[in-house]
Enzyme design. Structure first.
Site, mmCIF file in Angstrom:
data_model
loop_
_atom_site.group_PDB
_atom_site.id
_atom_site.type_symbol
_atom_site.label_atom_id
_atom_site.label_comp_id
_atom_site.label_asym_id
_atom_site.label_seq_id
_atom_site.Cartn_x
_atom_site.Cartn_y
_atom_site.Cartn_z
ATOM 1 N N ARG A 127 0.807 -1.228 0.000
ATOM 2 C CA ARG A 127 0.000 0.000 0.000
ATOM 3 C C ARG A 127 0.837 1.274 0.000
ATOM 4 O O ARG A 127 0.368 2.338 0.378
ATOM 5 C CB ARG A 127 -0.991 0.006 1.170
ATOM 6 C CG ARG A 127 -2.036 -1.104 1.087
ATOM 7 C CD ARG A 127 -3.123 -0.930 2.130
ATOM 8 N NE ARG A 127 -4.165 -1.920 1.946
ATOM 9 C CZ ARG A 127 -4.172 -3.123 2.508
ATOM 10 N NH1 ARG A 127 -3.157 -3.475 3.288
ATOM 11 N NH2 ARG A 127 -5.147 -3.969 2.290
ATOM 12 N N LYS A 149 4.031 11.357 -11.105
ATOM 13 C CA LYS A 149 3.164 10.578 -11.982
ATOM 14 C C LYS A 149 3.819 9.235 -12.260
ATOM 15 O O LYS A 149 4.965 9.173 -12.707
ATOM 16 C CB LYS A 149 2.937 11.307 -13.310
ATOM 17 C CG LYS A 149 1.752 12.225 -13.334
ATOM 18 C CD LYS A 149 1.482 12.664 -14.760
ATOM 19 C CE LYS A 149 0.248 13.535 -14.862
ATOM 20 N NZ LYS A 149 -0.034 13.928 -16.255
ATOM 21 N N GLU A 191 10.792 17.624 -24.599
ATOM 22 C CA GLU A 191 10.180 18.069 -23.342
ATOM 23 C C GLU A 191 10.754 19.410 -22.897
ATOM 24 O O GLU A 191 10.048 20.247 -22.322
ATOM 25 C CB GLU A 191 10.385 17.008 -22.254
ATOM 26 C CG GLU A 191 9.710 15.669 -22.524
ATOM 27 C CD GLU A 191 8.203 15.692 -22.297
ATOM 28 O OE1 GLU A 191 7.660 16.759 -21.914
ATOM 29 O OE2 GLU A 191 7.568 14.635 -22.485
ATOM 30 N N LYS A 235 8.945 22.348 -13.945
ATOM 31 C CA LYS A 235 8.112 21.217 -13.530
ATOM 32 C C LYS A 235 7.774 21.320 -12.045
ATOM 33 O O LYS A 235 6.626 21.106 -11.641
ATOM 34 C CB LYS A 235 8.854 19.902 -13.819
ATOM 35 C CG LYS A 235 8.071 18.634 -13.505
ATOM 36 C CD LYS A 235 7.006 18.345 -14.535
ATOM 37 C CE LYS A 235 6.249 17.050 -14.277
ATOM 38 N NZ LYS A 235 6.938 15.855 -14.802
ATOM 39 N N GLU A 245 -3.053 17.249 -10.922
ATOM 40 C CA GLU A 245 -3.630 17.624 -12.209
ATOM 41 C C GLU A 245 -5.116 17.973 -12.108
ATOM 42 O O GLU A 245 -5.933 17.519 -12.904
ATOM 43 C CB GLU A 245 -3.410 16.507 -13.243
ATOM 44 C CG GLU A 245 -3.432 17.019 -14.668
ATOM 45 C CD GLU A 245 -2.919 15.987 -15.666
ATOM 46 O OE1 GLU A 245 -3.698 15.570 -16.523
ATOM 47 O OE2 GLU A 245 -1.741 15.620 -15.566
ATOM 48 N N ARG A 249 -1.753 21.792 -13.818
ATOM 49 C CA ARG A 249 -0.763 20.784 -14.214
ATOM 50 C C ARG A 249 -1.058 20.193 -15.591
ATOM 51 O O ARG A 249 -0.145 19.663 -16.242
ATOM 52 C CB ARG A 249 -0.684 19.672 -13.159
ATOM 53 C CG ARG A 249 0.402 18.659 -13.469
ATOM 54 C CD ARG A 249 0.688 17.724 -12.317
ATOM 55 N NE ARG A 249 1.680 16.738 -12.709
ATOM 56 C CZ ARG A 249 2.305 15.936 -11.873
ATOM 57 N NH1 ARG A 249 2.050 15.995 -10.575
ATOM 58 N NH2 ARG A 249 3.193 15.056 -12.310
ATOM 59 N N ASN A 253 0.886 18.614 -20.362
ATOM 60 C CA ASN A 253 0.536 17.680 -21.432
ATOM 61 C C ASN A 253 0.588 18.328 -22.814
ATOM 62 O O ASN A 253 0.128 17.722 -23.791
ATOM 63 C CB ASN A 253 -0.870 17.104 -21.188
ATOM 64 C CG ASN A 253 -0.909 16.193 -19.982
ATOM 65 O OD1 ASN A 253 -0.028 15.360 -19.796
ATOM 66 N ND2 ASN A 253 -1.925 16.359 -19.144
ATOM 67 N N HIS A 256 1.194 16.256 -25.845
ATOM 68 C CA HIS A 256 1.031 14.855 -25.462
ATOM 69 C C HIS A 256 -0.291 14.249 -25.927
ATOM 70 O O HIS A 256 -0.401 13.026 -26.032
ATOM 71 C CB HIS A 256 1.135 14.713 -23.939
ATOM 72 C CG HIS A 256 2.532 14.893 -23.419
ATOM 73 N ND1 HIS A 256 3.248 16.050 -23.623
ATOM 74 C CD2 HIS A 256 3.343 14.067 -22.700
ATOM 75 C CE1 HIS A 256 4.443 15.923 -23.041
ATOM 76 N NE2 HIS A 256 4.520 14.744 -22.497
ATOM 77 N N HIS A 260 0.384 10.996 -27.668
ATOM 78 C CA HIS A 260 0.029 9.687 -27.119
ATOM 79 C C HIS A 260 -0.746 8.852 -28.134
ATOM 80 O O HIS A 260 -0.575 7.628 -28.209
ATOM 81 C CB HIS A 260 -0.795 9.856 -25.845
ATOM 82 C CG HIS A 260 0.017 10.230 -24.651
ATOM 83 N ND1 HIS A 260 -0.538 10.572 -23.438
ATOM 84 C CD2 HIS A 260 1.358 10.305 -24.466
ATOM 85 C CE1 HIS A 260 0.411 10.853 -22.573
ATOM 86 N NE2 HIS A 260 1.572 10.691 -23.169
ATOM 87 N N HIS A 273 8.782 8.438 -27.279
ATOM 88 C CA HIS A 273 7.879 9.389 -26.628
ATOM 89 C C HIS A 273 8.194 10.833 -27.021
ATOM 90 O O HIS A 273 7.288 11.610 -27.355
ATOM 91 C CB HIS A 273 7.958 9.231 -25.112
ATOM 92 C CG HIS A 273 7.088 10.188 -24.360
ATOM 93 N ND1 HIS A 273 5.705 10.187 -24.466
ATOM 94 C CD2 HIS A 273 7.392 11.199 -23.510
ATOM 95 C CE1 HIS A 273 5.199 11.145 -23.706
ATOM 96 N NE2 HIS A 273 6.208 11.778 -23.120
#
Length: 380
Positions: A127, A149, A191, A235, A245, A249, A253, A256, A260, A273
Site C-alpha cells: 500500500r 506521476k 520536453e 516542472k 492535475e 498541471r 501535457n 502529449h 500519445h 515518446h
C-alpha cells in the site's frame, strides 16, 4: 556545479539534486541527514534495464551499499512496449523475494519507462513504500522523474493505469548523458522545448541561441545546466501549484494529446515518446492557428511567427513534426477518445497563446482535427 531544486508539497516535499558525479553520492544523500530519507540498514530494490545497469548499475549499488543499505536488483527489458502489467509483476516478485518491508524503498535507475513503472510499484506495494528516482535519460531528468506521476500502459492507451506517488529524492547526474544515444537525447529535448512554450520564454530563447541541440556533445556545459535546472524548476513550480492535475498541471501535457495517440497507433514501436510529443506540439500549433480568434476560446491564439519559431527549434533539434506514414486520421481521432485527459466525453487540448502561455480547451472538434492531421501526413 551542483543545484538543488525543492518541490514544496507539504509533508511530501522533496529535493531534486543536479550534480555531476551525483550517482556516486546517492547513498550518502539518502542517509547522512539528521532525519535520513531512508533509514540506513533498510532493504532497497534497485530497478533498471540491462543497458543502463551495464553502464551504471555497479556504481549505484556501491553508492547505496556505502550508505549502509542492503541492496538487491531487478532488471527489466528495455523499451516502451515493456511498460506493462507483466513487467510490473516482475518488480512485485522481486520485492517479495527480497522481503521488502514498509520501511524499504525502490530505486529507479533508468529512463522514463523504468521510473514510471518503479514509481507505480512503490505506490502499490504494501500500500505504498518510498521510491527514489535516479533518471539516466534527458527526458526522465527534465520530466518523467519529477512530479510523482507513475504508471504503466494499457493496450488501448498510454499510462491509463497509474497513481500519483512522489519520490523521496530525485538525483540527476548530468555525466550519465555521455552514454545516451543521440536519438534519445533529442527525445528529451522535446520536453525541454515544451517547457519553453508553456512556461519559460527565457529557456526557449536560450535554446534558440544555441548552435546545435541534437546531441549531448554539442551542448556547452553552461547551456546543459540551464536546460536541466530551468526545466526541473518549471516542472517543480507547476507540480507545487497542482500536484494531482486538477487544473494547471494539465499544461504539462502540451503536445502529449496527439503524441500519445501516435504512440498508441504505432504500438510503441518506431516512434519514441519525445518524437511523438514533437509531432503533437506541431499539431497543437496548427490547431491553435486554425482556431484563430475563435469565440469559444478565452483569447486569440498564437501568431504564425511564434509557430514558426517553435517549428525552427524542433527542426534544429532534428525532431519529427509530421505524422508517420500509414497512420489514418480517423484512427488517431478515435484513439484520442481513450486518452486519460478526456472529461465528459470531450478531449482536452493544450493550445499555445504565446511563448510562455497556453490555454486548456475542450472546444476542438473532429472538423478541427481532421484537416490538421491530414496536413501533417495522416491518411485521409
Amino acid at each position: 556545479m551542483k543545484s538543488v531544486i525543492s518541490v514544496p508539497l507539504s509533508d511530501r516535499a522533496y529535493d531534486i539534486v543536479i550534480a555531476p558525479s551525483g550517482l556516486d553520492h546517492l547513498g550518502s544523500w539518502l542517509a547522512n541527514r539528521e532525519r535520513p530519507l531512508i533509514k540506513p540498514g533498510q532493504k532497497l530494490l534497485l530497478v533498471s534495464n540491462p543497458v543502463i545497469f551495464k553502464h551504471y548499475g555497479d556504481r549505484a549499488v556501491a553508492a547505496l551499499t556505502q550508505g549502509g543499505y542492503r541492496v538487491s536488483t531487478c532488471i527489466l527489458p528495455a523499451g516502451e512496449r515493456y511498460k506493462n502489467l507483466r513487467s510490473l509483476e516482475k518488480i512485485y516478485d522481486a520485492a517479495q523475494a527480497h522481503q521488502l518491508e514498509r520501511g524499504s524503498a525502490l530505486v529507479a535507475l533508468g529512463g522514463g519507462v523504468i521510473g514510471d513503472m518503479t514509481g507505480f510499484a512503490a505506490a502499490t506495494w504494501l500500500r505504498g513504500i518510498a521510491v527514489v528516482q535516479v533518471p539516466t535519460s534527458l527526458l526522465a531528468m527534465v520530466d518523467a522523474a519529477i512530479g510523482g506521476k507513475t504508471g504503466v500502459n494499457h493496450p488501448q492507451g498510454k499510462n491509463l493505469i497509474g497513481a500519483f506517488h512522489q519520490p523521496q529524492l530525485v538525483v540527476i547526474d548530468p555525466n550519465v548523458l555521455k552514454t545516451l544515444p543521440a536519438r534519445e537525447f533529442r527525445a528529451g529535448m522535446a520536453e525541454v522545448i515544451k517547457y519553453g512554450v508553456i512556461w519559460d520564454p527565457e529557456l526557449f530563447e536560450a535554446l534558440e541561441a544555441a548552435t546545435r541541440l541534437d546531441h549531448y556533445r554539442y551542448i556547452p556545459e553552461e547551456l546543459l545546466h540551464i536546460i536541466l535546472t530551468r526545466s526541473a524548476q518549471a516542472k517543480a513550480e507547476v507540480v507545487a501549484q497542482d500536484e494531482k492535475e486538477g487544473g494547471l498541471r494539465a499544461i504539462l501535457n502540451y503536445g502529449h494529446t496527439i503524441g500519445h495517440a501516435v504512440e498508441s497507433a504505432t504500438h510503441y514501436r518506431g516512434v519514441n515518446h519525445g518524437e511523438a510529443v514533437s509531432i503533437g506540439m506541431a499539431a497543437a500549433a496548427a490547431i491553435a492557428m486554425a482556431q484563430g480568434h475563435s469565440e469559444t476560446l478565452a483569447r486569440s491564439l498564437w501568431h504564425p511567427s511564434e509557430a514558426a519559431r517553435q517549428q525552427a527549434l524542433l527542426t534544429k533539434t532534428r525532431l519529427p513534426t509530421r505524422i508517420p506514414a500509414g497512420l489514418e486520421a480517423e484512427n488517431l481521432i478515435s484513439l484520442l477518445q481513450g486518452d486519460k485527459k478526456v472529461q465528459d466525453g470531450r478531449v482536452r487540448f493544450i493550445l499555445p497563446e504565446a511563448l510562455g502561455r497556453v490555454t486548456i480547451t475542450d472546444q476542438v472538434s473532429h472538423d478541427d482535427l481532421y484537416p490538421v492531421l491530414t496536413a501533417l501526413g495522416a491518411q485521409g
